[in-house]
Scaffold this motif. Structure first.
Motif, PDB file in Angstrom:
ATOM      1  N   THR A 135     -10.222  32.405  42.168  1.00 48.09           N
ATOM      2  CA  THR A 135     -10.158  31.996  43.571  1.00 48.09           C
ATOM      3  C   THR A 135      -9.659  30.574  43.764  1.00 48.09           C
ATOM      4  OG1 THR A 135     -12.432  31.139  43.568  1.00 48.09           O
ATOM      5  CG2 THR A 135     -12.125  33.503  44.055  1.00 48.09           C
ATOM      6  N   SER A 170      -2.185  40.123  35.119  1.00 51.52           N
ATOM      7  CA  SER A 170      -3.483  40.523  35.640  1.00 51.52           C
ATOM      8  C   SER A 170      -4.551  40.221  34.594  1.00 51.52           C
ATOM      9  CB  SER A 170      -3.491  42.003  36.014  1.00 51.52           C
ATOM     10  OG  SER A 170      -3.199  42.814  34.898  1.00 51.52           O
ATOM     11  N   ARG A 207      -9.916  38.185  39.971  1.00 54.89           N
ATOM     12  CA  ARG A 207      -8.916  37.267  40.518  1.00 54.89           C
ATOM     13  C   ARG A 207      -9.569  35.906  40.626  1.00 54.89           C
ATOM     14  NH1 ARG A 207      -7.212  34.687  45.011  1.00 54.89           N
ATOM     15  NH2 ARG A 207      -9.081  35.344  46.176  1.00 54.89           N
ATOM     16  N   GLU A 248     -13.436  36.445  41.762  1.00 51.01           N
ATOM     17  CA  GLU A 248     -13.938  37.597  42.494  1.00 51.01           C
ATOM     18  C   GLU A 248     -13.544  38.857  41.743  1.00 51.01           C
ATOM     19  OE1 GLU A 248     -12.235  37.356  46.364  1.00 51.01           O
ATOM     20  OE2 GLU A 248     -10.244  38.052  45.736  1.00 51.01           O
ATOM     21  N   THR A 249     -14.411  39.846  41.773  1.00 54.87           N
ATOM     22  CA  THR A 249     -14.161  41.097  41.082  1.00 54.87           C
ATOM     23  C   THR A 249     -13.352  42.017  41.987  1.00 54.87           C
ATOM     24  OG1 THR A 249     -16.229  40.894  39.834  1.00 54.87           O
ATOM     25  CG2 THR A 249     -15.229  43.086  39.961  1.00 54.87           C
ATOM     26  N   THR A 250     -12.221  42.467  41.502  1.00 52.73           N
ATOM     27  CA  THR A 250     -11.356  43.343  42.294  1.00 52.73           C
ATOM     28  C   THR A 250     -11.491  44.803  41.883  1.00 52.73           C
ATOM     29  OG1 THR A 250      -9.506  42.976  40.758  1.00 52.73           O
ATOM     30  CG2 THR A 250      -9.697  41.481  42.643  1.00 52.73           C
ATOM     31  N   GLY A 251     -12.221  45.049  40.825  1.00 49.54           N
ATOM     32  CA  GLY A 251     -12.465  46.407  40.357  1.00 49.54           C
ATOM     33  C   GLY A 251     -13.191  46.359  39.034  1.00 49.54           C
ATOM     34  N   HIS A 261     -12.110  43.646  36.476  1.00 51.99           N
ATOM     35  CA  HIS A 261     -10.813  43.093  36.834  1.00 51.99           C
ATOM     36  C   HIS A 261     -11.079  41.984  37.847  1.00 51.99           C
ATOM     37  CE1 HIS A 261      -8.642  46.388  34.851  1.00 51.99           C
ATOM     38  NE2 HIS A 261      -9.684  47.116  35.235  1.00 51.99           N
TER      39      HIS A 261
END
Length: 316
Positions: free
Chosen positions: A60, A33, A58, A68-71, A56
């Motif tokens: 793309t 991660s 990911r 993209e921000t996942t948190g 956090h």
């Protein structure tokens, strides 16, 4: 692993050539991660631990929106499995302070690569002083008279500030000494600033080679950054052309001598700059050229780095 990259703003990444992006991409490919923050987002308060506002993310696989921000939120640095310090120079006072905060995080259990103390102890221009057997005629001084004497001895010289990057502030002065006085005044500011002066190496025409050392071992390919037109600088940021090529025996021998010393001090990744037979700089803050080497040779430098990072993180 949960990996935090301390870097410049993600929105500023030029992903087609950015080495930190290549590291992140390989980390995600392996199932790790990925999170990111900027040095300005790191803080410490008595009674607590070093924290940062992190994102956090990911990747793309798309452009221009490559992540993209996942948190996001405030998180202790010691909660990450590995922290990769990738903030670009300049090595100014804020960079210096960031290394102290990261070192405090280490005391709290964080694993930081490259080690903060090693970053402070190896300024990129001055790190070569420890390896005089591999460098050309070199002078570090604040004295204008010393610089003039060095020029009188070597005739064709390069002058550069100790805190520059990407070829910034580099000057060449030939045998006629034209503008030497003005250049000295510009760089040493009346004796207030130290300057590095080196004998000009004509082999720069064949390139200023970036030799990457990962986990103390040289990557089998380097990137020769070749000056274009009338430019004396090979830096890619100054318009140099990057040409990947296999390491020759001499460059490999120098890297094999210097690499283990750097690794022992906590420098998992370093970029040794070589012109001709001489090391001119040792870059430790955020060495680049991963993608250029991969694109031209297929040598997956990011994979070599993640191999080394996983191995180093697993060691007690």
């Amino acid at each position: 692993m949960h990996i935090l990259f301390v870097a410049d703003p993600l929105e500023s990444f030029q992903t087609y050539k950015d080495t930190t992006f290549a590291m992140m991409r390989e980390a995600q490919r392996r199932g790790h991660s990925v999170a990111a923050c900027e040095p300005r987002q790191i803080s410490w308060k008595r009674g607590g631990k070093v924290v940062a506002h992190v994102r956090h993310i990911r990747l793309t696989g798309q452009t221009p929106q490559w992540f993209e921000t996942t948190g996001e939120g405030l998180q202790e640095l010691a909660g990450f499995d590995a922290i990769v310090m990738r903030k670009d120079p300049p090595f100014d006072s804020e960079y210096f302070y960031s290394t102290h905060l990261l070192e405090q995080a280490e005391r709290e259990g964080a694993r930081v690569f490259n080690k903060p103390r090693a970053l402070r102890d190896h300024p990129e221009k001055l790190a070569i002083l420890e390896f005089p057997q591999f460098i050309g005629p070199t002078l570090v001084t604040r004295s204008a008279d010393d610089i003039r004497a060095f020029h009188a001895e070597h005739q064709d010289i390069i002058l550069k500030p100790l805190d520059g990057m990407g070829g910034m502030g580099i000057f060449r002065v030939g045998a006629d000494g034209r503008n030497l006085g003005s250049i000295i005044e510009t760089l040493n500011r009346g004796g207030a600033c130290s300057v590095m002066v080196q004998k000009f190496l004509p082999e720069i025409a064949q390139g200023d080679k970036r030799v990457l050392v990962i986990g103390g071992k040289p990557v089998p390919y380097c990137l020769a950054r070749i000056p274009q037109g009338n430019e004396v600088r090979g830096n890619l940021a100054a318009g140099g052309k990057g040409v990947a090529q296999p390491l020759n025996d001499h460059d490999k021998a120098m890297a094999e001598a210097v690499g283990p010393v750097l690794m022992e001090r906590g420098l998992l990744l370093a970029g040794i700059d070589v012109i001709g037979q001489c090391i001119t700089e040792i870059n430790v803050t955020s060495p680049t050229c991963f993608q250029e080497i991969f694109d031209q040779t297929g040598c997956d430098v990011a994979s070599l780095f993640l191999d080394a990072l996983e191995q180093a993180q697993a060691q007690p």
